[in-house]
Scaffold this active site. Structure first.
Site, mmCIF file in Angstrom:
data_model
loop_
_atom_site.group_PDB
_atom_site.id
_atom_site.type_symbol
_atom_site.label_atom_id
_atom_site.label_comp_id
_atom_site.label_asym_id
_atom_site.label_seq_id
_atom_site.Cartn_x
_atom_site.Cartn_y
_atom_site.Cartn_z
ATOM 1 N N TYR A 117 69.479 44.895 62.111
ATOM 2 C CA TYR A 117 69.148 43.790 61.222
ATOM 3 C C TYR A 117 70.440 43.273 60.616
ATOM 4 C CZ TYR A 117 67.503 41.247 57.129
ATOM 5 O OH TYR A 117 67.282 40.270 56.199
ATOM 6 N N GLU A 143 69.596 34.893 59.214
ATOM 7 C CA GLU A 143 69.074 36.233 59.476
ATOM 8 C C GLU A 143 68.867 36.426 60.971
ATOM 9 O OE1 GLU A 143 65.809 38.237 56.814
ATOM 10 O OE2 GLU A 143 64.821 37.452 58.593
#
Lengths: 385, 294, 385, 294
Positions: free
Chosen positions: A108, A196
């Site tokens: 992530y 992101e």
């Protein structure tokens, strides 16, 4: 302003971040062709402005162009409901058809503004592919952050540190660090509020690929990114909220029946609290803003009145930049334009309050005045009868 | 006395010839504020309201008028430049009212200011007022204020006025009121203002209005616990806001548990603050606490 | 590293700074064609790495392609001597042929690093077209500076202030400010040590044009500007200085006869002072640097020995990073390679000094040792006899 | 006592496995310096000289060894990162020996450091030494130094050694010696070091070695005049350097009159400093002044 995954990935590719091969399709036929171009096997991803697509069934692996066509047909034109949308969901108007990935690890990576640091922070986690807010809540030690000093930018010692925290092997660290550096450039050069990648994958042959892409642009900086502003997809937004946003009115559609017209975000939230404390439920959050003129106030009231849930309207205006007489004129204008007869509870204070009240009193509107929030709460209860 | 402003404050208005700038400059002057200069590039040499000289630059305005507070109303794309110009010209106190300033610009601006003896209030804030000194540097309606000994601090504008109106309604005057602004990056934090009130001999009680979003209220609570000896009455708004929704420019984004109202209220209670139960109870709570103080 | 005017102007044009139409010519025929393309009238400018070309006759206005050809023939292949060059001058290998400018005003604009501010400063003056160092010396109030904070970059209030100081009319201020902003981008994005436009002109129709262009790149940053490094023109550099620079040796050719090999710039300057105080004149400044190995020391000595003015060599080495034994080996290597027999005065101190002296003593070189600078001065006098 | 370094100094060497880093780490240890850690990314876990642990990052090194001084030897393209890493890890004193660091990188680095409780010496400097504490953080030959009460400060490396050698030759010891570096942008100025010597009870006399170029010597002269009560012996080198020529990496560019040696010498004389006539007279001048002090 949010971008679609496929739009964000186009930007990623411009900055050298590897993304899967694929193409966006607006019809089932295009999806079939796209899958054929990839050799048949592919993943079909609904393009919506909402997270949680995977769990909601918006991402499907297909084994043939025919299956891709069939899946696209199922997706396109339907609304997708995820845990981030309301019960109606958001419409799927396009799908992204991509090659299948050879996933060894899922990471992530994100960049956003940290209020405490007063600048951008880079966040990474080895727990990619999961709901990162849940990771943050349950295993905060698994999320690693680097604040980025604007005068220096993202420094090598920081990316080395993150690579170490992710336990990347040397062959993986280099491309991963390149992704982090590119992501910082994307964030700053495009005035993003969030970038992101979840997951950023490491493939079997040590390539680093952005399997998903999320990019939110900061609304206040869009004036210098006219090209990006054109990527806006209004179909993904709540119709009333989008209409409000066009007029620079902060509006959030809620579940209740008390339409709220307030100036100032803080007072607007306080008004929700007071309404709830009165045993009623607000139909919306609405901050008409400081620089509103008569027409803008009227637009705000029209948005409230066009919400079928609303059965009474609460006005809570504290005159400052927005003067009470201007607010009153806008309210009357909107009610009269729409021929609305709903009960109106008005609590006004501050600049030109006397003139404001006079204007409302002189109108044909069904107005109850309240001097304090306590009185306003009582009036809401009364009107809700 | 109060904080930030006093009888020596000499106000400069950047953007004085604009719609909002002129309106609020006039309102400030009507209140009694000593507005000594205006700045609008290209308008140097004009007189505002036939008495306030307008300059092309802040440096000129400071040189000619010894202005020591700047109030900024320029449009958002120009606000970072206006703040930097005021800081560069040596203005020690700046209030930027402008809403919608690009966040990444602010990240750079606050770092520039960190190097200088400058305090920035805002942006996206209502400004500040010292009712005792009749000095109003912002967009708040002046006439709701009453000179007194309660210090008010809040993130937002109209909610500050609400607090002030409730206090004044009960005859409770204010030493100063400051709205620090709701943007993600602001120049002055709750903690900064709390410390100023603690040090101000003319402030007896602090009314603190927080919101959901971020963790600034928790930092304030830690400061109250460790450093603030004066009583603090606290309201946190947004308890009934639905999670996951963005509530306007105040940046009230509910991101995690600590951003929620309950967490903030708990932190404040733990710090010994007096909790104001609903937005309607600001005045009553302050009155009760002042009564206990005798 | 210096660029030619025409190279700098190409970079300027890429960043949107208006420059006169024109082209560079390496032959008289090309110059003729270039003038013809401009309609006949033109200015022909010798391309050399030295200021003061105008006064030195290196810039000529021509009225026809024929005259342009003739002028180029006079320039090309010749050396141009200006007050910034030595008596030999620098060779003209190309000329820039440009359209004539309609000059209303001449401004001066430059960006450089200010040591006191520890960052870039922008300098402007209304006294363009003149020797700016003279302006600075006689009328410092006519030079206006703006320090630029790296975290902010050049801010609008600063360029507005400079435009006001230059008394620019509004129609001129806008394009002038665009030039200043572009210049700052050029300076930072290319790691310049100096960017200068003298004059930046305002034309009769209020255009702002860079009539000249000077761009020096910071040597220490060239590693990240490989493309710019290729613009280096070695023909413009002193042959010995260029050879030294290639080996990262700081060398400046001077007028005297004492060749100096020193480590450290400060000690090298002190050595010049001592040599002069001894009544002798140094042939060069030479700092062999801290990280020198045997081969690099040998190269430095070879450069000194290849200078025909040198009739004795003074070595002043204080061993630190550079150890004395390494220095000694390099010296012996160079003398023996070239079969040099010049008198050598050696003053060595510091790390491995004993080994260093032993190596020199064991060699066939004509060495006089000195323990102190005072002794070294005496030995210089002696050897100069 | 001396300045900057003392018996509590715990040295970390960034780039310890490189050619120069390893050489000078060894030399420092041989002199008696307490080298507690090395850092080379990718080499974490090794032992340097069978006793000094090598780490992948400064933060790890500081956490494990409580290092409080960093000595940097990494190649120029990586030096800005190394400085920032040390500052970020909380190392309060950093000496960057590296020559050839990009100037515009340094402009950003010094501003980053300004926000932090960090002192940077250099870059492009010889470092610093405290002979009394047997602590050597740099590339100077240790054995030329003698513990004593004279503080030496200089821009450059070898010229500092020259000064020290002349002092030691006459039996005059040094409290500390610092080379601040010759680059256009450096972390610590002459003025900073002069103030440290003024405050150091174990320094009686300051030997100051300046150069042509810039105006740092004039700023030092102003400081000496206003703040420094201890005698200062000053040498300015470069008086016979030809104008308009760049003299090596020391950045000795003669740009204007104030950059010339005569102007600097005049400023120093005006400040009451004792002028050292030629580079050969450093020791003699210091000896004479010490003699006058009795």
């Amino acid at each position: 302003m949010k971008l679609h995954e496929y739009q964000a990935k186009e930007i990623f590719a411009c900055y050298g971040i590897p993304v899967p091969r694929g193409s966006v399709a607006a019809t089932a036929g295009e999806a079939r062709q796209a899958a054929a171009d990839l050799g048949g096997q592919a993943v079909v991803k609904a393009q919506v402005h909402a997270g949680g697509r995977g769990k909601a069934g918006g991402i499907k692996v297909v084994r043939s162009p025919e299956e891709a066509e069939q899946t696209a047909r199922e997706f396109l034109g339907q609304n997708l409901v995820t845990h981030q949308t309301d019960a109606r969901g958001v419409p799927v108007n396009s799908v992204l058809v991509e090659e299948l990935a050879d996933i060894r690890r899922e990471l992530y990576v994100a960049l956003t503004i940290d209020r405490g640091f007063r600048g951008p922070v880079l966040l990474v986690s080895a727990a990619g592919g999961m709901d990162i807010e849940e990771v943050a809540a349950t295993n905060p030690q698994d999320i690693h952050t680097e604040p980025i000093e604007p005068v220096l930018g993202l420094m090598p010692y920081q990316t080395r540190r993150l690579a170490a925290r992710l336990n990347l092997e040397p062959a993986q660290a280099r491309p991963a660090i390149q992704v982090l550096n590119a992501l910082y450039r994307i964030f700053t050069e495009n005035d993003c509020s969030l970038v992101e990648i979840n997951p950023l994958i490491i493939t079997g042959d040590d390539r680093v690929v952005a399997l998903d892409a999320k990019l939110d642009l900061e609304d206040d900086s869009l004036f210098r990114h006219a090209d990006l502003g054109e990527l806006r997809d209004r179909s993904q937004e709540d119709a009333l909220e989008a209409e409000a946003a066009d007029q620079d009115i902060a509006y959030v559609n809620l579940e209740g029946s008390v339409g709220c017209l307030v100036n100032g975000a803080g007072l607007a939230m306080a008004t929700l609290d007071v309404t709830n404390a009165a045993g009623a439920a607000p139909a919306n959050f609405l901050d008409v803003g400081g620089g509103a003129d008569e027409e803008k106030v009227a637009s705000a009231v029209s948005i409230i009145l066009s919400d079928p849930k609303v059965n009474r309207v609460l006005v809570n205006i504290f005159g400052g930049i927005l003067r009470c007489d201007i607010a009153a004129r806008g309210i009357v204008l909107a009610f009269e334009r729409q021929g609305a007869t709903l009960p109106l509870i008005v609590r006004m204070l501050g600049t030109n309050v006397v003139e404001g009240k006079e204007i409302l009193q002189a109108s044909s509107l069904n107005v109850t005045f309240a001097d304090t929030l306590t009185e306003a709460a009582a009036a809401i209860r009364q009107a809700g009868g | 006395m109060g904080i930030l402003l006093n009888e020596e404050s000499r106000i400069l208005v950047q953007g004085i010839t604009g719609r909002e700038g002129s309106f609020h400059a006039r309102a400030g002057m009507a209140y009694g504020t000593n507005v000594v200069a205006g700045v609008t590039p290209g308008r140097g040499g004009q007189l505002f309201e036939e008495q306030v000289p307008v300059f092309d630059s802040v440096a000129q305005a400071v040189a000619e008028t010894a202005a020591n507070v700047s109030l900024i109303f320029v449009p958002p794309p120009f606000a970072p430049d206006a703040i930097a110009e005021a800081a560069d010209a040596g203005v020690p106190l700046i209030a930027c009212i402008t809403e919608g300033v690009p966040v990444q610009d602010m990240a750079r601006i606050v770092r520039y200011i960190d190097h200088k003896p400058v305090r920035l209030i805002g942006p996206n804030c209502p400004g500040m007022i010292n009712p005792g000194a009749r000095c109003k540097v912002g967009i708040m309606p002046g006439d709701i204020h009453l000179p007194g000994r309660v210090g008010v601090v809040s993130r937002s504008g109209t909610l500050t006025y609400e607090a002030v109106a409730q206090l004044t309604h009960r005859g409770i005057g204010q030493s100063s009121c400051v709205g620090i602004g709701g943007d993600p990056i602001i120049g002055t934090s709750f903690v900064d203002i709390l410390r100023l009130y603690e040090a101000d001999p003319d402030t007896d009680l602090i009314v603190f209005i927080g919101e959901i979003g971020g963790t600034m209220e928790q930092e304030a609570a830690a400061c109250i616990k460790a450093e603030i000896s004066k009583p603090v009455c606290t309201l946190i708004v947004g308890a009934t806001a639905p999670p996951g929704k963005r509530m306007g420019h105040a940046g009230a984004i509910i991101t995690g548990d600590s951003a929620r109202a309950e967490a903030k209220i708990a932190a404040m209670r733990d710090a010994g603050a007096h909790i104001i139960p609903t937005p309607a109870d600001i005045g009553a709570t302050a009155e009760a606490v002042l009564g206990e103080m005798g």
